[in-house]
Scaffold this motif. Structure first.
Motif, short mmCIF file in Angstrom:
data_model
loop_
_atom_site.label_atom_id
_atom_site.label_comp_id
_atom_site.label_asym_id
_atom_site.label_seq_id
_atom_site.Cartn_x
_atom_site.Cartn_y
_atom_site.Cartn_z
N PRO A 1 0.81 -1.22 0.00
CA PRO A 1 0.00 0.00 0.00
C PRO A 1 0.84 1.27 0.00
O PRO A 1 0.48 2.26 -0.63
CB PRO A 1 -0.81 -0.10 1.30
CG PRO A 1 -0.64 -1.48 1.80
CD PRO A 1 0.50 -2.12 1.11
N GLU A 2 1.99 1.25 0.69
CA GLU A 2 2.78 2.47 0.78
C GLU A 2 3.41 2.87 -0.55
O GLU A 2 3.91 3.98 -0.69
CB GLU A 2 3.86 2.35 1.88
CG GLU A 2 4.89 1.26 1.67
CD GLU A 2 4.48 -0.06 2.32
OE1 GLU A 2 3.26 -0.31 2.45
OE2 GLU A 2 5.39 -0.83 2.67
N GLY B 1 1.63 3.16 -3.14
CA GLY B 1 0.61 4.00 -3.77
C GLY B 1 0.11 3.52 -5.12
O GLY B 1 -0.54 4.25 -5.85
N THR B 2 0.41 2.26 -5.46
CA THR B 2 -0.08 1.75 -6.74
C THR B 2 -1.52 1.28 -6.59
O THR B 2 -2.00 1.08 -5.47
CB THR B 2 0.75 0.54 -7.20
OG1 THR B 2 0.58 -0.51 -6.24
CG2 THR B 2 2.22 0.89 -7.30
N TYR B 3 -2.20 1.09 -7.73
CA TYR B 3 -3.57 0.60 -7.68
C TYR B 3 -3.64 -0.75 -6.95
O TYR B 3 -4.44 -0.94 -6.04
CB TYR B 3 -4.12 0.46 -9.10
CG TYR B 3 -5.47 -0.23 -9.16
CD1 TYR B 3 -6.64 0.47 -8.88
CD2 TYR B 3 -5.56 -1.58 -9.49
CE1 TYR B 3 -7.87 -0.16 -8.92
CE2 TYR B 3 -6.78 -2.22 -9.53
CZ TYR B 3 -7.93 -1.52 -9.25
OH TYR B 3 -9.14 -2.15 -9.28
N LEU C 1 -2.91 -0.27 -3.20
CA LEU C 1 -3.97 0.38 -2.43
C LEU C 1 -5.22 -0.49 -2.35
O LEU C 1 -5.99 -0.41 -1.40
CB LEU C 1 -4.33 1.72 -3.05
CG LEU C 1 -3.22 2.77 -2.90
CD1 LEU C 1 -3.53 3.99 -3.73
CD2 LEU C 1 -3.06 3.14 -1.43
N THR C 2 -5.44 -1.31 -3.37
CA THR C 2 -6.62 -2.18 -3.32
C THR C 2 -6.25 -3.52 -2.67
O THR C 2 -7.02 -4.47 -2.74
CB THR C 2 -7.20 -2.43 -4.73
OG1 THR C 2 -6.16 -2.93 -5.56
CG2 THR C 2 -7.74 -1.14 -5.33
N ARG C 3 -5.07 -3.56 -2.03
CA ARG C 3 -4.62 -4.74 -1.28
C ARG C 3 -4.60 -6.00 -2.15
O ARG C 3 -5.00 -7.06 -1.71
CB ARG C 3 -5.51 -5.00 -0.06
CG ARG C 3 -5.63 -3.83 0.89
CD ARG C 3 -4.31 -3.60 1.63
NE ARG C 3 -4.49 -2.73 2.76
CZ ARG C 3 -4.44 -1.39 2.71
NH1 ARG C 3 -4.23 -0.79 1.54
NH2 ARG C 3 -4.61 -0.67 3.79
#
Lengths: 490, 89
Positions: free
Chosen positions: A249-250, A252-254, A257-259
């Protein structure tokens, strides 16, 4: 100026591998660490970050976060102008004589920045004629620039091909910029795939060695990569490099961020093995930064920042002589290694699934602590990563490289030793043996208790020779579970 | 009639390379559109080129400060995760 040249042509002996490769290709990969597993123990490469712009968006990439401490594709500490890049290349080539390859891999796409990319390579070729070039591209603009690639003597091109099906591609590429328009989802993926495939065909036709990178994205293209492997092989790609999705997540990619889940080491090895049946598989990729410098897995980029380059003058003619001497010595070592008929390397297609219960065809995985030169030369506690090899009746095959925390960080700061050791044991769960130069008593006992037999009897020996020898020992031992080696405590 | 680049720009050069009017220049802290040269690509292309290639939502705005690639238009990250990104250092 007389060009110092490595000449592997005459020095390859008869029985070595990769014997199924044509001579011209063997020469091309001989000293390219990314194209030859053997070369990567000896030779180094550098990426110059001159190509910031990109013409597509991938869900595993976020161009926002550039960081000096992260090691992954698309990340750079500082962007260079072509002139700064040339200076950096000269300084690095003088400082690291085993550096043979200059690549442009971003941080965007080299072919979305054609002027900066080709101007850099043209100037490097003029000033440092003993270097080879490579590019790594998403392929969208590839057909348009194949002629330029040939003209600039770029011998190796990597295309990232994650799928052949636009329906799958729509889950990987939200948009591309194509013919002056932003095009989205499936339509975008269809265009990108078409250009990648055309580019691949054109490069092969022009005699350029093509490596295909595929990002393994669980649930998106994991089942599909076998088809990708078949098709790109049929079209003449030389090497397939399946790399695991990085999605924190850090970043900042899609996907971060969508885990989206990253593949496990085992999943990756399984997909690589499935695809290797169809084509030569690269297993030593370190997913390096777009400004990496050094051998694969070591990054010396910080030694060559713009600030440090100031006031540095290089006498390249002198440097080239030194480079020639060092490279010839390394070439000799590498050829010796290749000529060892005991050793069969990763170019042999991996045939998996030995007959159950048949000890003579049993395959054994071993973890190796090495700091380079293809030797078992690292202390267990100092290993930042383990190289995983698999020995079977077919020979010895490099599987992958697994990063770990240091077991021993120095004299008194080995705080969470037990936790780290537990993690290492889990990381190496599919292995039977750990080969290292030295190992302490405590980790020895813990590894042995977990069924992972430490062995330091082959310290400083070439990895494949030792793996082969230990494999034979273990097969000969009537009951493998009781197998132990003489314990030399460090 | 001219666009402008605002502070979320990541200085990736993509717009500079595709502008038909050479209206975009490298500057600190981020790229800059020379208003007198920007035509919003009218007469050259069906869509403004910088807006078409920019990877960052909200980085290019029109004369009313309205983002030309609004939030959610380039990367379909759900709102919930977007809020979390704001807390990521």
């Amino acid at each position: 100026m007389v060009l110092p040249m490595l000449n592997p042509t005459t020095s390859f002996c008869g029985t070595e591998q990769p014997s199924h490769l044509p001579e011209a290709i063997r020469q091309k990969i001989f000293d390219h660490p990314c194209y030859s597993e053997q070369a990567h123990h000896f030779f180094a490469r550098m990426h110059v970050a001159v190509a910031p712009a990109c013409n597509i968006q991938c869900h595993y990439c976020n161009r926002k976060y550039n960081c000096a401490n992260e090691s992954r594709p698309g990340v750079v500490a500082e962007l260079l102008t072509p002139e700064q890049a040339v200076k950096k290349v000269l300084v690095v080539a003088a400082a690291i004589p085993e550096m043979t390859i200059v690549g442009i891999a971003g941080p965007g796409d080299p072919l979305a920045n054609p002027q900066r990319t080709f101007s850099t390579l043209r100037q490097v070729a003029e000033q440092a004629p003993d270097l080879k070039f490579c590019l790594s591209t998403n392929g969208l603009a590839l057909p348009r620039y194949v002629d330029e690639i040939v003209r600039h003597n770029i011998g190796h091109v990597t295309i990232t091909i994650n799928c052949l099906d636009p329906v799958i591609g729509a889950h990987i590429y939200p948009w591309i910029f194509w013919q002056h328009k932003r095009i989205r989802r499936q339509e975008a993926a269809a265009i990108l795939i078409e250009q990648q495939q055309r580019g691949l065909e054109m490069l092969v036709e022009r005699g350029i060695l093509v490596k295909v990178n595929s990002v393994l994205i669980p649930g998106i293209n994991d089942k599909h990569l076998k088809v990708v492997a078949q098709v790109v092989k049929a079209k003449g790609a030389f090497l397939h490099n399946i790399i695991p999705l990085i999605a924190q997540p850090e970043h900042g990619t899609y996907y971060g961020l969508t885990r989206h889940r990253e593949p496990t080491a085992q999943e990756l090895a399984t997909v690589q093995a499935d695809c290797a049946v169809d084509m030569t598989m690269m297993r030593h990729c370190r997913q390096c930064r777009a400004d990496a410098v050094g051998r694969l897995g070591e990054d010396r980029g910080a030694e060559f920042s713009l600030e440090q380059l100031e006031n540095k003058e290089v006498d390249y003619a002198a440097a080239m002589l030194r480079r020639q001497a060092v490279q010839q010595a390394l070439a000799k070592q590498l050829i010796n290694r290749q000529c060892n008929s005991e050793v069969k390397l990763q170019f042999i297609p991996v045939k998996k699934k030995p007959l159950a219960g048949s000890p003579s065809t049993r395959s054994i995985r071993m973890a190796v602590a090495s700091k380079g030169n293809g030797l078992i030369n690292e202390h267990f506690g100092h290993a930042k990563a383990f190289l995983i090899y698999e020995a079977s009746s077919q020979g010895v095959c490099f599987i992958d490289r697994r990063q770990t925390e240091l077991y021993c960080e120095g004299s008194d700061i080995c705080g969470d030793k037990e936790v780290v050791l537990e993690n290492i044991i889990q990381l190496l769960a599919d292995c039977e043996v750990v080969l290292c130069a030295r190992i302490g008593f405590e980790p020895w006992r813990a590894l042995e208790a977990a069924g992972l037999f430490p062995n330091n009897e082959h310290a400083l020996e070439p990895i494949e020779v030792a793996v082969k020898a230990v494999y034979q020992e273990r097969l000969n031992a009537s009951q493998p579970a009781q197998f132990t080696t003489g314990c030399k405590i460090a | 009639m001219a666009f402008a680049i605002v502070e979320v720009c990541i200085n990736c050069w993509a717009c500079e390379l595709v502008c038909p009017n050479n209206a975009i220049v490298e500057a600190k802290p981020h790229f800059f559109i020379a208003a007198e040269q920007c035509t919003e690509c009218a007469g050259d292309y069906a869509e403004p080129q910088c807006v078409g290639i920019c990877p960052i939502e909200g980085a290019i705005v029109d004369e009313y400060q309205k983002p030309l690639n609004p939030l959610g238009s380039l990367i379909p990250i759900p709102l919930k995760q977007r809020r979390e990104t704001l807390t990521v250092p």
